[in-house]
Design an enzyme around this catalytic site. Structure first.
Site, mmCIF file in Angstrom:
data_model
loop_
_atom_site.group_PDB
_atom_site.id
_atom_site.type_symbol
_atom_site.label_atom_id
_atom_site.label_comp_id
_atom_site.label_asym_id
_atom_site.label_seq_id
_atom_site.Cartn_x
_atom_site.Cartn_y
_atom_site.Cartn_z
ATOM 1 N N GLU A 322 0.904 -1.159 -0.101
ATOM 2 C CA GLU A 322 -0.120 0.116 0.015
ATOM 3 C C GLU A 322 0.901 1.155 -0.124
ATOM 4 O OE1 GLU A 322 -3.982 -1.475 2.477
ATOM 5 O OE2 GLU A 322 -2.396 -0.056 3.574
ATOM 6 N N CYS A 323 0.643 2.175 -0.828
ATOM 7 C CA CYS A 323 1.042 3.326 -0.808
ATOM 8 C C CYS A 323 2.793 3.430 -0.959
ATOM 9 C CB CYS A 323 0.557 4.466 0.222
ATOM 10 S SG CYS A 323 0.601 6.094 0.029
ATOM 11 N N GLY A 324 3.246 3.852 0.096
ATOM 12 C CA GLY A 324 4.773 3.624 0.257
ATOM 13 C C GLY A 324 5.378 2.430 0.221
#
Length: 433
Positions: A322-324
């Site tokens: 997720e994301c980072g």
């Protein structure tokens, strides 16, 4: 039973987190047991609330989590605490659903914190406006408090501006050092762990509180119309989920890990920044978001972690990034200074940090197992090369653009942060059920 309080404001940056931490510290110092919650999607403020209360913090959101589950989390905490402190998000009426909606649906008395640093009698007008605007929701008002108060004369001026029936609950003195911030919000609590006790003591010393007025609030009870949610099926029984947990991978809801356990999984953590490999006994892997851009050089040198991640992906094993976490799966991560760092290369893309917000808001992903809800908040961008095509896109709840969801072997990657409790079956499928 515990008393409850929703601590709100007229906007972001008014001092909600500082006031909530000061109040929690004061109550704990006086021997009260305190549990804290945060309204809406947020990873950073809950870290500070968890540190000052010494207990896990859950995010309450009527759309992401659901009314019944929010009420259940409050009820569970009420059996272990004397006070339930719920920090609002943005302004009291901002967003849909807003903190005011949550307060109305769950019968939470509202304490409005107003930054009075450059204000006098207009303080009373703001307080009246908040109460009048909330009248159709039938909000219960605990009272008003002020932040950045210059002294006793200033406090008296503010207090006297309030109309009859609007309780003055206290103030925070001006001049207290603010909690440090960076591009995504406050600096996380675990990064300033050595300084936190002094910060809390300073906030406590600056807090002038009418505790007797707070003690007159009634005990909180879960609304009778809200039955407890059903327990999720044990779809991950016997499976171990490895979760990356350190400063680079810190954006993970406590409730997400709880839900994995409720599904029957064993959760184990490891630190990529310490160059720890994916635990060998794991069946599924979770790379949450965080600040990989601040630690890109260290991650690029973490050969044991990167090798184990590439091997995991090559074997087609379940991996949620997720994301980072997704940015670490790219070929390259370009940091805020424009420097490129080699990452795992699971996605044929370049991840780049920016200085402007690239995505924000509540989103839903229509998975084969139903709608999975969550949120988006990122400054980074993923520049996909020709071979990388999204398998799906999220659906914004209100505004903004959809976010790509990539599927490569067992990897699922997106800027979308999933709220696992919104769909336990879809969550279990992501981790290989």
């Amino acid at each position: 039973m515990a008393r409850a309080l929703l601590i709100a404001a007229v906007a972001s940056g008014q001092g909600k987190t500082s006031f909530t931490c000061a109040l929690a510290h004061r109550l704990r110092r006086q021997g009260r047991r305190v549990r804290a919650f945060k309204v809406g999607p947020d990873f950073i403020d809950p870290c500070h609330l968890a540190a000052v209360t010494g207990a896990p913090v859950h995010n309450l959101d009527l759309w992401m989590v659901g009314e019944a589950r929010c009420a259940q989390w409050l009820a569970d905490a009420a059996r272990q605490a004397d006070w339930l402190l719920v920090e609002g998000a943005m302004g009291l009426f901002d967003g849909s659903p807003s903190a005011a909606d949550l307060a109305a649906r769950l019968a939470l008395p509202v304490l409005a914190v107003i930054d009075a640093g450059a204000m006098a009698e207009t303080f009373g007008a703001l307080a009246c406006g908040l109460r009048a605007y909330g009248a159709p929701r039938r909000l219960a008002w605990a009272g008003v408090a002020a932040n950045r108060v210059a002294g006793e004369a200033h406090a008296r001026m503010l207090r006297d501006s309030l109309p009859p029936g609007m309780p003055w609950l206290g103030h925070l003195d001006d001049g207290v050092p603010r909690l440090p911030e960076r591009h995504l919000g406050l600096v996380e609590a675990h990064e300033m762990q050595a300084r936190l006790p002094a910060s809390w003591q300073a906030l406590d010393a600056a807090l002038h509180l009418d505790l007797a007025a707070l003690q007159r609030l009634p005990a909180w009870h879960r609304p009778a119309s809200l039955a407890p949610p059903s327990a999720p099926p044990p779809l991950l029984r016997g499976r171990t989920v490895a979760v990356a947990r350190d400063t680079a991978f810190s954006f993970c809801y406590a409730a997400n890990l709880d839900l994995l356990c409720d599904l029957g999984a064993t959760v184990t953590t490891f630190s990529p920044l310490a160059d720890e490999a994916v635990p060998p006994g794991a069946d599924a892997l979770y790379l949450p978001g965080g600040y990989p851009e601040l630690h890109a050089a260290t991650l690029a040198r973490s050969t044991r972690f990167m090798t184990s991640l590439r091997d995991w992906h090559a074997a087609g094993r379940p991996l949620l990034a997720e994301c980072g976490g997704m940015m670490v799966c790219a070929r390259t991560l370009r940091d805020l200074e424009g420097r490129d760092h080699a990452m795992a290369g699971l996605l044929d893309a370049t991840a780049e940090m920016g200085t402007r917000l690239a995505g924000i808001g509540l989103h839903a992903w229509d998975t084969p197992h139903g709608e999975l809800r969550g949120h988006v908040f990122h400054y980074g961008q993923l520049h996909a090369h020709a071979t990388l095509v999204p398998a799906a896109r999220t659906r914004p709840q209100h505004h903004g653009r959809p976010e790509a969801v990539y599927r490569e072997r067992g990897l699922t990657a997106s800027f979308f942060h999933a709220c696992f409790a919104s769909n336990p079956e879809a969550t279990a499928a992501l981790f290989g059920a």
